[in-house]
Design a protein around this motif. Sequence first.
Motif, mmCIF file in Angstrom:
data_model
loop_
_atom_site.group_PDB
_atom_site.id
_atom_site.type_symbol
_atom_site.label_atom_id
_atom_site.label_comp_id
_atom_site.label_asym_id
_atom_site.label_seq_id
_atom_site.Cartn_x
_atom_site.Cartn_y
_atom_site.Cartn_z
ATOM 1 N N TYR A 66 31.210 46.984 39.831
ATOM 2 C CA TYR A 66 30.150 46.391 40.880
ATOM 3 C C TYR A 66 30.073 47.856 41.585
ATOM 4 O O TYR A 66 29.359 48.373 42.382
ATOM 5 C CB TYR A 66 30.639 45.485 41.270
ATOM 6 C CG TYR A 66 29.265 44.358 41.009
ATOM 7 C CD1 TYR A 66 28.299 44.355 40.194
ATOM 8 C CD2 TYR A 66 30.565 43.060 40.459
ATOM 9 C CE1 TYR A 66 27.731 43.023 39.867
ATOM 10 C CE2 TYR A 66 30.171 41.929 40.582
ATOM 11 C CZ TYR A 66 28.790 42.097 39.231
ATOM 12 O OH TYR A 66 28.352 40.679 38.856
ATOM 13 N N GLY A 67 31.306 49.339 41.581
ATOM 14 C CA GLY A 67 31.663 50.211 42.419
ATOM 15 C C GLY A 67 31.337 51.481 41.760
ATOM 16 O O GLY A 67 31.106 52.206 41.948
ATOM 17 N N VAL B 181 26.947 45.567 49.239
ATOM 18 C CA VAL B 181 27.445 46.503 48.184
ATOM 19 C C VAL B 181 25.983 47.289 48.713
ATOM 20 O O VAL B 181 25.450 48.129 48.474
ATOM 21 C CB VAL B 181 27.235 46.290 46.955
ATOM 22 C CG1 VAL B 181 27.956 45.610 47.095
ATOM 23 C CG2 VAL B 181 25.864 45.129 46.393
ATOM 24 N N CYS C 90 28.726 52.200 48.851
ATOM 25 C CA CYS C 90 29.617 51.195 48.756
ATOM 26 C C CYS C 90 31.124 50.815 47.803
ATOM 27 O O CYS C 90 30.315 51.117 46.251
ATOM 28 C CB CYS C 90 29.451 49.425 48.555
ATOM 29 S SG CYS C 90 30.396 48.767 48.471
ATOM 30 N N LEU D 138 34.837 47.328 47.996
ATOM 31 C CA LEU D 138 34.559 45.790 47.138
ATOM 32 C C LEU D 138 35.939 45.154 47.063
ATOM 33 O O LEU D 138 35.905 44.058 46.809
ATOM 34 C CB LEU D 138 34.285 46.308 46.111
ATOM 35 C CG LEU D 138 32.411 46.684 45.853
ATOM 36 C CD1 LEU D 138 31.844 47.216 44.415
ATOM 37 C CD2 LEU D 138 31.306 45.736 46.159
ATOM 38 N N ARG E 86 25.592 47.254 40.502
ATOM 39 C CA ARG E 86 24.970 46.822 42.110
ATOM 40 C C ARG E 86 24.231 46.244 42.550
ATOM 41 O O ARG E 86 23.926 45.830 42.905
ATOM 42 C CB ARG E 86 25.664 47.886 42.906
ATOM 43 C CG ARG E 86 25.184 48.793 43.350
ATOM 44 C CD ARG E 86 25.888 49.474 44.392
ATOM 45 N NE ARG E 86 26.759 50.506 43.774
ATOM 46 C CZ ARG E 86 26.849 52.014 43.668
ATOM 47 N NH1 ARG E 86 25.952 52.382 43.836
ATOM 48 N NH2 ARG E 86 28.038 51.677 43.893
ATOM 49 N N TRP E 87 23.030 47.048 41.106
ATOM 50 C CA TRP E 87 21.815 46.536 41.819
ATOM 51 C C TRP E 87 21.231 44.767 41.500
ATOM 52 O O TRP E 87 20.784 44.914 42.279
ATOM 53 C CB TRP E 87 20.410 47.462 41.219
ATOM 54 C CG TRP E 87 19.604 47.126 41.291
ATOM 55 C CD1 TRP E 87 18.587 48.140 42.199
ATOM 56 C CD2 TRP E 87 18.708 46.686 40.342
ATOM 57 N NE1 TRP E 87 17.649 47.133 41.660
ATOM 58 C CE2 TRP E 87 17.291 46.487 40.923
ATOM 59 C CE3 TRP E 87 18.644 45.568 38.719
ATOM 60 C CZ2 TRP E 87 16.171 45.272 40.420
ATOM 61 C CZ3 TRP E 87 17.865 44.825 38.521
ATOM 62 C CH2 TRP E 87 16.542 45.047 38.964
ATOM 63 N N LEU F 53 23.480 42.678 41.850
ATOM 64 C CA LEU F 53 23.283 42.594 43.362
ATOM 65 C C LEU F 53 22.955 42.439 44.457
ATOM 66 O O LEU F 53 22.145 41.462 45.004
ATOM 67 C CB LEU F 53 25.317 42.980 43.922
ATOM 68 C CG LEU F 53 26.260 42.283 42.806
ATOM 69 C CD1 LEU F 53 27.780 43.215 43.637
ATOM 70 C CD2 LEU F 53 26.389 40.504 42.521
ATOM 71 N N GLN F 54 21.933 43.453 44.481
ATOM 72 C CA GLN F 54 21.252 43.843 45.713
ATOM 73 C C GLN F 54 20.180 43.204 45.210
ATOM 74 O O GLN F 54 19.473 42.681 46.183
ATOM 75 C CB GLN F 54 20.674 45.710 46.120
ATOM 76 C CG GLN F 54 22.541 46.144 46.138
ATOM 77 C CD GLN F 54 22.094 47.913 45.499
ATOM 78 O OE1 GLN F 54 20.761 48.168 44.861
ATOM 79 N NE2 GLN F 54 23.297 47.962 46.482
#
Length: 950
Positions: free
Chosen positions: A438-439, A482, A491, A496, A535-536, A538-539
């Motif tokens: 995710y990072g 994030v 982030c 994370l 990570r998108w 999650l966003q």
Amino acid sequence: MPHPSPTDWTELGDEDLTAEAIHDALDPVKDDLWVAAACVDRLSNDTTVQRVLLEMGLERTNMAKNRSQAASTDGGDAILSYFQELPADARLCAIRAVILLRLDRLNTYVEICKAAPDDMQGPKDAWEDDDPWVEAKQTATLAEPPIPLVSFLTDPLLRSTRLLASYEWFAAVKIIFDRHTTQLWPHRFVVLESIPEHANPSSYRELLPALDSSTNNEKFLEANLWRQNLDWVEQQEVKTVLADLNFSSPEAEDVTHSCRADPTTADELEAWYKNRIELVLETSGMVDVALELVQHAASQGIPSLDELGEDLSLLSRLIYDVTQDGNDVEADWTLERWHSLHPLAVVRAYLQYSTPSTVVQDLWRLVMPYLFVVESRAERAGDLNSDIRNRVLYDYILGVPLDIAAAIFEASKPILPQAQRIIQNNEDMARLALACLYGSDSLDEWSVMNSIFECLPAWDVNKDDNDEDAADMTVVSLGQYVTPSTTRPHCTASDLFIFFRPLPLTSLSRALDILDVHLESGEILSRWSVAAPLRWFLQSNSNVPEQRRWANRLARRGSTDDKLTSLEDWEWLLEDMLKLTSQGENGLRGAFGLLSQDEILRIFFSGLLNNGNFSIAKTLLRSRKTKISLSAQSIEDLCLSCSRELYDNANSGNFTFGDMKLAYECLDVPPLSERLQQEKEFIEATSRLSSFNIMSSRGTPLTPIEIRLTKDRLSLVSRVLSSNNDAYKHTQVILDLVRKLGLGNDVVAEVKTLAMLADTALQAEDFVRAYEASQQMIDTVLNLRSMHPDSRETQEASEVCWVACFQLGRQPEFDDMEKKLGLLGRALEICPPEQLHDILAAWRRLENEDLDSRKERLSSHQDLKANGRPKSRGIVPSLAERLQEFHLPSPQLLNTPDAAALASRTFRSVAANFPFGINRPQSVSQEDERASSRLLSKGIGWLIGADDED
């Protein structure tokens, strides 16, 4: 006894010295002092010649030594008395001491010649190993020392030894120390300082100091002197007497250097070795040499060098074992720099050139030993809870590319034995993987990401609703975490990991389930060239607009992919888009989980249309197996919206190519309806307008979007008429253009258009077409008045109509009197009551002109009959007189200007209410009175904006 003649000795050249020549010259001489002095005075670099000289000189001093020794049995005073009485014997004894010293050095020099370094010897052939004459050959081809024999015999021994040490003739130095231990032992450290720092300690280990464990002091060097017993002349009391009598040996040793005759302590040896190691690193940077020096010191019992040895061993691995780029080799590694580095920096230095295929091996080979040492030191320092090994290792993993991380996760699978795993804690492994993935900003490493996921542990966790809700709330919080902010615009994986560290096992397990869904969604997006960083997902987890935006990107960018060449490909894309909205076995939805299937269908179909794939769109709509379950109205709305978007983005209004062509063809996808027909006609009108090359105020052709945004579309027709000299001749074309511009049901617009056509024809003095347009306008207005006599549209159309009829009916250049009277009559019929007087006055003047004309024609006809010729021309009024009569004031308006001025004022008043105008360049022609009269009388031009700027 006479001395030898000069030809016997003094004139004997050095190159002529041989053993035979020496004996021939000196044997006949009976004076021992003269011969001994001659042997000492004469030096040769030939060892054989030099030995003959020294042995002969030594032989000539024997009797003097024996006499002196016999006379000195009572001690130093007796020796002094004897030497004072017989100074010749004293001198011979001093010469004897020098000869003995030189003989020892000559013997040493001979051994030195046999002890040349290996690289100074010539290469040996393979067969020489079995050659019985090899020793003789080697003796004959020995390398010459860097010091000639003469210098070695006469220079201070310390200076010669230091020179040999600087040339790395270490075997020679060892020979000198063995044969002359008494002289060199106090200066041993001075000699060691002369050894180059880059020299390998293994080649001079026998010269390095060692520790005697029994005394805890430095070991003495074992002496191997040429003569175990000193000659009488070398005894200290004899040397003292000779020195007092100024008969001391000329070969005095160099005493400018410090010396240490007694053994050093263990601490002093430790300090010396450390200084030597630092000097080696500082001057040469050769860590391997420094390390070997430490290892030798340890083998010799030097204490407290273990930690220094560990550092050098680890540093040597960094310099020599790390695979480096030949153009990027570190040349400034020192112990000071090494000690200043944080452990993470050291690990990164170890692995800076590692690849996915070598990183695991490099970790075990280089990093793990280093971390073990660091951890051991921390424990020795009393820090038992630092867990520095894992902390440093985890920090490194969080900062490497995904392919490197994947190799490390592969080497940490839970199925491997614990001792063989790099990451040994399963929960930490999951946290690290989540943080790394995710990072990451990667958009094209989905296979690598999946390989990381496949290495992760799977837990059989009993989940209840509360646990799942808490885990899902954690994911929501993670999505907010994030999202970039002013305090943390990006982030990182390390950030994370801090977030994931306190999560319990239930949340970690749920996070891995979500990761699985996100990876599958990421692969789908990447497949269609609209990849998003992990990570998108999650966003956008709770963000409907963001999911909708990305779905539109997928539908539009995906449809331009080269792979989409068939119906099956498009069906695959639709299937993927629907899959992103569906719910999986774990109850989790894909990247578009907040969007309904109906909305996804709309987005897909819109993207399909937007890129011009109309044939595939028709096929999908007509297929019985189609998944596009949209209503006919929705499909029509989508096609209309897409067409308008293509229209607005078009650079050209020509609908035979480009986006405008696509906008036109898009309307053929669904069944034709009234709305679609109107839009098609508007596109056709746009294409027709573009063909007239209408210019904007910027001086560039009008774009389609400017045409659509024009509020008064009749102004576009006005621009066509003003920019094209022949456009007015095509009345039906212009009316059809007005209709297609969306004004087909607007009667007022039709009337205004006819008025503009009539005025344009009038300006061109095409009175026939002006009259035809006016007549068509009159018919339209009369029909409107009959159907809707009191409507606003009727009033507006009537206003335009009577002004246009009055304008054309009063034109002097229009010579059709009957039509003009008819136009003025229609103006009288349609105009408002307050305008009747002016129009009636003009009608009467025109009627009078018509009567006068008829009378004149009748009179002329009668005269022609009577006289056979026409009446005098003076009876017919001139044009100027007619114009003057035309402008006579009306008797009812005595206080107003002439009729023409009155008409002009009236037209201006009426024009203020006209919603349209014609853009036309202002005429500047003043060639004659007729042009001036025409400009003065044509009010309809400025009425519709002929003289206005664009």
